[in-house]
Design an enzyme around this catalytic site. Structure first.
Site, PDB file in Angstrom:
ATOM      1  CD  GLU A 119      -2.759  -1.079   2.446  1.00 18.52           C
ATOM      2  OE1 GLU A 119      -4.107  -1.554   2.393  1.00 18.52           O
ATOM      3  OE2 GLU A 119      -2.548  -0.742   3.628  1.00 18.52           O
ATOM      4  CB  CYS A 143       6.737  -2.650  16.133  1.00 19.35           C
ATOM      5  SG  CYS A 143       8.593  -2.199  15.802  1.00 19.35           S
ATOM      6  CB  CYS A 372       1.077   6.293  11.694  1.00 19.61           C
ATOM      7  SG  CYS A 372       1.521   8.120  11.286  1.00 19.61           S
TER       8      CYS A 372
HETATM    9  N1  SAH Z   1       9.974   0.720   9.699  1.00 18.74           N
HETATM   10  C1  SAH Z   1       9.859   1.839   9.738  1.00 18.74           C
HETATM   11  C2  SAH Z   1       9.109   2.570   8.640  1.00 18.74           C
HETATM   12  C3  SAH Z   1       7.459   2.338   8.801  1.00 18.74           C
HETATM   13  S1  SAH Z   1       6.468   3.007  10.086  1.00 18.74           S
HETATM   14  C4  SAH Z   1       9.860   2.636  11.122  1.00 18.74           C
HETATM   15  O1  SAH Z   1       9.510   1.935  12.015  1.00 18.74           O
HETATM   16  O2  SAH Z   1      10.189   3.684  11.246  1.00 18.74           O
HETATM   17  C5  SAH Z   1       6.298   4.250  10.144  1.00 18.74           C
HETATM   18  C6  SAH Z   1       5.991   5.167  11.459  1.00 18.74           C
HETATM   19  O3  SAH Z   1       4.669   4.902  11.904  1.00 18.74           O
HETATM   20  C7  SAH Z   1       6.954   4.516  12.703  1.00 18.74           C
HETATM   21  O4  SAH Z   1       7.498   5.531  13.458  1.00 18.74           O
HETATM   22  C8  SAH Z   1       6.117   3.556  13.258  1.00 18.74           C
HETATM   23  O5  SAH Z   1       6.611   3.330  14.603  1.00 18.74           O
HETATM   24  C9  SAH Z   1       4.724   4.363  13.545  1.00 18.74           C
HETATM   25  N2  SAH Z   1       3.778   3.594  13.577  1.00 18.74           N
HETATM   26  C10 SAH Z   1       3.442   2.287  13.417  1.00 18.74           C
HETATM   27  N3  SAH Z   1       2.377   1.663  14.172  1.00 18.74           N
HETATM   28  C11 SAH Z   1       1.611   2.797  14.692  1.00 18.74           C
HETATM   29  C12 SAH Z   1       0.506   2.955  15.232  1.00 18.74           C
HETATM   30  N4  SAH Z   1      -0.450   1.859  15.377  1.00 18.74           N
HETATM   31  N5  SAH Z   1       0.142   4.264  15.520  1.00 18.74           N
HETATM   32  C13 SAH Z   1       1.057   5.387  15.378  1.00 18.74           C
HETATM   33  N6  SAH Z   1       2.182   5.100  14.589  1.00 18.74           N
HETATM   34  C14 SAH Z   1       2.384   3.881  14.439  1.00 18.74           C
END
Ligand code: SAH
Length: 381
Positions: A119, A143, A372
Site C-alpha cells: 500500500e 513491533c 501510521c
Molecule cells: N519501519 C519504519 C517505517 C515504517 S512505520 C519505522 O518503524 O520507522 C512509520 C512510523 O509509524 C513509525 O514511526 C512507526 O513506529 C509508526 N507506527 C507504527 N504503528 C503505529 C500505530 N499503530 N500508531 C502510530 N504510529 C505507528
C-alpha cells in the site's frame, strides 16, 4: 523518578521473531527505474536502438510520469512498444483506491507481478503533497502496536517498485486527484516495511526520487524522509552515502526496558546506540533527526518518560533533533489506545521544556486504515 520495578505494560512479549533477511521470491521484471542512466543506455543499445532512446524513455517516465508506450510520439512507432515492453513493464496494478479527509488523503492497494500486495498513501496539504511509500511488502520488525509488523514480512520491494509508487502519486497529484492540481513535493518511507532492512534498493530508490529528470524525478533530498526502527549499522552506512535526506528514528520509549517490548529490535541495538548513530547521521549530513514517538495510553506516556526523553535527546543530539509525537492509531483488536489529549499536551510540554522541539503530528487517513502503522495489505478490508 524511574520505572517501577515491575512495570506492567500490559504487553504480552511479542511472539513474532525479528526477520532481517527477506524471503527470496521471484524477481520483478527488469524496469527502467531499477537502472542508472548509464545502465539504461547499455540496455537500450543491447536492444539495437540508438543510445538517445534511454534519455527519451527516461524523460517519459520520470518527467512526464508516463508508462504509456503509444503516447511516446518522439520515438518511432515500431520501437515504442518494444522499448516500453522491455523497460517499462507494468510493476504495480492498482487493486483499490480509497480516499478520506475530504479527498485530500488517498490510499492505494497495489498488486505486484507475483501477487504480492502493498500500500501507499498520498496526502495533500495546502503547501505540499506527500506520498508515504512502502519499502517492503510486510515487515519483519515485529513491533506489537503496528499492523504491518504484526503481519510479518512477505518480501523486499525492488527499487523500481518503490519508485513506481512515487510516479503514480506524482501523476495523481498533478492530475488533480486530490484537489487542485499540484506537484508532489515530499516522499516519506513510512509505509509498509523497514527501509534500512532493504538497504541497497532503498538507497537506489532515494537516488531515483531525487536525481534530476531524466535520471530521476527531481524531488529535493531535503524533502525525503527515511524512517527506521533503529538498525544501527545501516544508519551509519546511510550517513556515508552523501545524501541529505531526513532520518526519522522510531523511538517510542526512552528506556531500554520498555523499548525492548515496543520495538523488539531494541534487544539488538539499545537506545543509547541508536541515538549515537542518529547523532553521527546528523553530524555528517547537517540534518536534524526526527524522533517518532507514538503516544500509547498508560504505556509510554508518563511524565517521567517525557522528562527522560527530553533530557536524553538534548544530551545526545542538542539542537539536531525534533520529536514527532503521534497519538497511537489502535490497530484492529489492539488492547492499546491513544493517550488522552491532556496527557499528550503535558508530554509535549515536558519534552519541549528540556529544550527539544516537539510537536503532535496529526494523523491523516484514519477512516481508511491509512494512518501510521495501519498499513496491512489485505484484500478483504
Ligand atoms: N519501519 C519504519 C517505517 C515504517 S512505520 C519505522 O518503524 O520507522 C512509520 C512510523 O509509524 C513509525 O514511526 C512507526 O513506529 C509508526 N507506527 C507504527 N504503528 C503505529 C500505530 N499503530 N500508531 C502510530 N504510529 C505507528
Amino acid at each position: 523518578m524511574g520505572a517501577p520495578a515491575n512495570w506492567d505494560t500490559g504487553i504480552a512479549m511479542s511472539s513474532l521473531p525479528l526477520v532481517f533477511e527477506a524471503p527470496r521470491r521471484g524477481r520483478p521484471p527488469r524496469h527502467l527505474a531499477d537502472l542508472s542512466l548509464q545502465q539504461r543506455t547499455e540496455a537500450i543499445t543491447e536492444l539495437g536502438e540508438p543510445p538517445m532512446r534511454a534519455k527519451q524513455l527516461s524523460q517519459h517516465y520520470f518527467g512526464r510520469l508516463s508508462v504509456d508506450g503509444p503516447g511516446m510520439t518522439d520515438i518511432p512507432a515500431a520501437a515504442r512498444e518494444r522499448l516500453a515492453g522491455e523497460l517499462l513493464p507494468p510493476l504495480l496494478t492498482s487493486v483499490r483506491t480509497v480516499s478520506c479527509d475530504d479527498g485530500a488523503t488517498s490510499k492505494t492497494l497495489w498488486r505486484a507481478h507475483d501477487g504480492t500486495l502493498l500500500e501507499s498513501v498520498v496526502m495533500r496539504y495546502p503547501d505540499r503533497a506527500t506520498v508515504c511509500v512502502s519499502s517492503q511488502a510486510g515487515c519483519g520488525m515485529a513491533c506489537p502496536f503496528c499492523a504491518t509488523g504484526q503481519g510479518g514480512l512477505a518480501r523486499n520491494l525492488s527499487t523500481a517498485e518503490i519508485a513506481d509508487q512515487v510516479r503514480a502519486a506524482a501523476a495523481m497529484v498533478r492530475d488533480g486527484g486530490l484537489g487542485p492540481p499540484g506537484r508532489l513535493s515530499n516522499v516519506v518511507f513510512m509505509g509498509m516495511g523497514e527501509p534500512l532492512a532493504n538497504y541497497r534498493r532503498t538507497v537506489d530508490a532515494v537516488r531515483r526520487i531525487c536525481d534530476p529528470v531524466p535520471r530521476g524525478f527531481g524531488i529535493s533530498q531535503r524533502s525525503v524522509t527515511v524512517s527506521t526502527v533503529g538498525l544501527v549499522p545501516a544508519i551509519r552506512r546511510l550517513a556515508d552515502e552523501g545524501l541529505s535526506v531526513t532520518l526519522a528514528v522510531s523511538l517510542h520509549a526512552p528506556d531500554d526496558e520498555l523499548r525492548d517490548e515496543l520495538v523488539p529490535v531494541n534487544t539488538r541495538w539499545k537506545v543509547a546506540e541508536v541515538l549515537a548513530a542518529a547523532r553521527g547521521y546528523a553530524d555528517s549530513t547537517g540534518r536534524r533527526v526526527s524522533v517518532e514517538y507514538a503516544l500509547i495510553r498508560d504505556v509510554n506516556d508518563q511524565p517521567w518518560r517525557a522528562d527522560l526523553l527530553g533530557s536524553l535527546l538534548h544530551r545526545a543530539l542538542g539542537p539536531l533533533v525534533h520529536v514527532n509525537a503521534i497519538p497511537l492509531n489502535p490497530t484492529p483488536g489492539s488492547r492499546w489506545d491513544a493517550s488522552p489529549k491532556p496527557v499528550q499536551e503535558e508530554f509535549v510540554r515536558r519534552v519541549a521544556a528540556a529544550g527539544v522541539p516537539c510537536t503532535v503530528r496529526d494523523t491523516r487517513g484514519r477512516e481508511i486504515a491509512a494512518a501510521c502503522g495501519q498499513l496491512a495489505a489485505s484484500t478483504d478490508r
